[in-house]
Design a protein around this motif. Sequence first.
Motif, PDB file in Angstrom:
ATOM      1  N   ARG A  56       0.837  -1.214   0.000  1.00 31.85           N
ATOM      2  CA  ARG A  56       0.000   0.000   0.000  1.00 31.85           C
ATOM      3  C   ARG A  56       0.866   1.256   0.000  1.00 31.85           C
ATOM      4  O   ARG A  56       0.573   2.215  -0.720  1.00 31.85           O
ATOM      5  N   THR A  57       1.915   1.276   0.794  1.00 36.03           N
ATOM      6  CA  THR A  57       2.815   2.426   0.850  1.00 36.03           C
ATOM      7  C   THR A  57       3.513   2.609  -0.486  1.00 36.03           C
ATOM      8  O   THR A  57       3.658   3.736  -0.970  1.00 36.03           O
ATOM      9  N   ASN A  58       3.938   1.517  -1.105  1.00 39.82           N
ATOM     10  CA  ASN A  58       4.597   1.587  -2.400  1.00 39.82           C
ATOM     11  C   ASN A  58       3.639   2.109  -3.478  1.00 39.82           C
ATOM     12  O   ASN A  58       4.026   2.937  -4.305  1.00 39.82           O
ATOM     13  N   MET A  59       2.384   1.643  -3.469  1.00 42.44           N
ATOM     14  CA  MET A  59       1.400   2.123  -4.437  1.00 42.44           C
ATOM     15  C   MET A  59       1.159   3.617  -4.257  1.00 42.44           C
ATOM     16  O   MET A  59       1.098   4.369  -5.244  1.00 42.44           O
ATOM     17  N   LYS A  60       1.045   4.065  -3.015  1.00 41.19           N
ATOM     18  CA  LYS A  60       0.832   5.482  -2.735  1.00 41.19           C
ATOM     19  C   LYS A  60       2.012   6.302  -3.254  1.00 41.19           C
ATOM     20  O   LYS A  60       1.828   7.369  -3.846  1.00 41.19           O
ATOM     21  N   ARG A  61       3.204   5.815  -3.043  1.00 42.43           N
ATOM     22  CA  ARG A  61       4.407   6.502  -3.518  1.00 42.43           C
ATOM     23  C   ARG A  61       4.414   6.609  -5.040  1.00 42.43           C
ATOM     24  O   ARG A  61       4.728   7.657  -5.604  1.00 42.43           O
ATOM     25  N   ILE A  62       4.036   5.532  -5.723  1.00 40.93           N
ATOM     26  CA  ILE A  62       3.986   5.535  -7.189  1.00 40.93           C
ATOM     27  C   ILE A  62       2.945   6.542  -7.679  1.00 40.93           C
ATOM     28  O   ILE A  62       3.204   7.311  -8.617  1.00 40.93           O
TER      29      ILE A  62
ATOM     30  N   TYR B  22       1.759  11.590 -10.426  1.00 37.84           N
ATOM     31  CA  TYR B  22       1.038  12.872 -10.366  1.00 37.84           C
ATOM     32  C   TYR B  22       2.037  14.030 -10.425  1.00 37.84           C
ATOM     33  O   TYR B  22       1.871  14.969 -11.208  1.00 37.84           O
ATOM     34  N   LYS B  23       3.053  13.978  -9.588  1.00 34.79           N
ATOM     35  CA  LYS B  23       4.046  15.054  -9.503  1.00 34.79           C
ATOM     36  C   LYS B  23       4.747  15.263 -10.840  1.00 34.79           C
ATOM     37  O   LYS B  23       4.901  16.402 -11.305  1.00 34.79           O
ATOM     38  N   ARG B  24       5.156  14.174 -11.479  1.00 37.38           N
ATOM     39  CA  ARG B  24       5.842  14.304 -12.775  1.00 37.38           C
ATOM     40  C   ARG B  24       4.923  14.932 -13.820  1.00 37.38           C
ATOM     41  O   ARG B  24       5.335  15.840 -14.544  1.00 37.38           O
TER      42      ARG B  24
END
Length: 172
Positions: free
Chosen positions: A4-10, A15-17
């Motif tokens: 879940r943390t990895n998915m949120k980071r992705i 989004y940021k890019r």
Amino acid sequence: MNVRTNMKRILEEVYKRAFQYEQKYGSCPQCVLGAVQDVFGTVDDKVFRAGYALAGGVGLTTDGTCGALAGGVMALSSKYGRTRENFAEGRHLKSLELAKELHDRFVQEYGSCICREVQMKMFGRSFDLWDLNDYEQFEREGAHRDKCPSVVGNVAKWVAEMLMREERDASC
């Protein structure tokens, strides 16, 4: 790091890019495609190139589909669309289903998929992007500061969610 943390980071990264690409370079479809390409590698350079003139509702006319949405559909189709090799085999429903899902989510968020109508929702008016004075006003009102970048970022994030979900479901 848990899944879940990895998915949120992705999702945050894509989004940021996309947001930053739209701020710096414009061409909403290419900004979605570029962010997805960077994070997932599913978009090749020919697809990225082909997306350019879809910006601003096709050729900056604002009459057509929002370029961010068009870029998102291109990103999904790059992975799930029908190939030339399979051209005669009929429809590839996975690609069409994902495109419809993205379209429906976009319309739910922005009220329409048409560029000028999205502008109406965000700015209270639409702009003639070929008219220099109107384009300058578009920019002064935050077009590439935060308005269009947020749309582009959202589409890229939604595409990322869909790609990760499909990947997860395929591995089950």
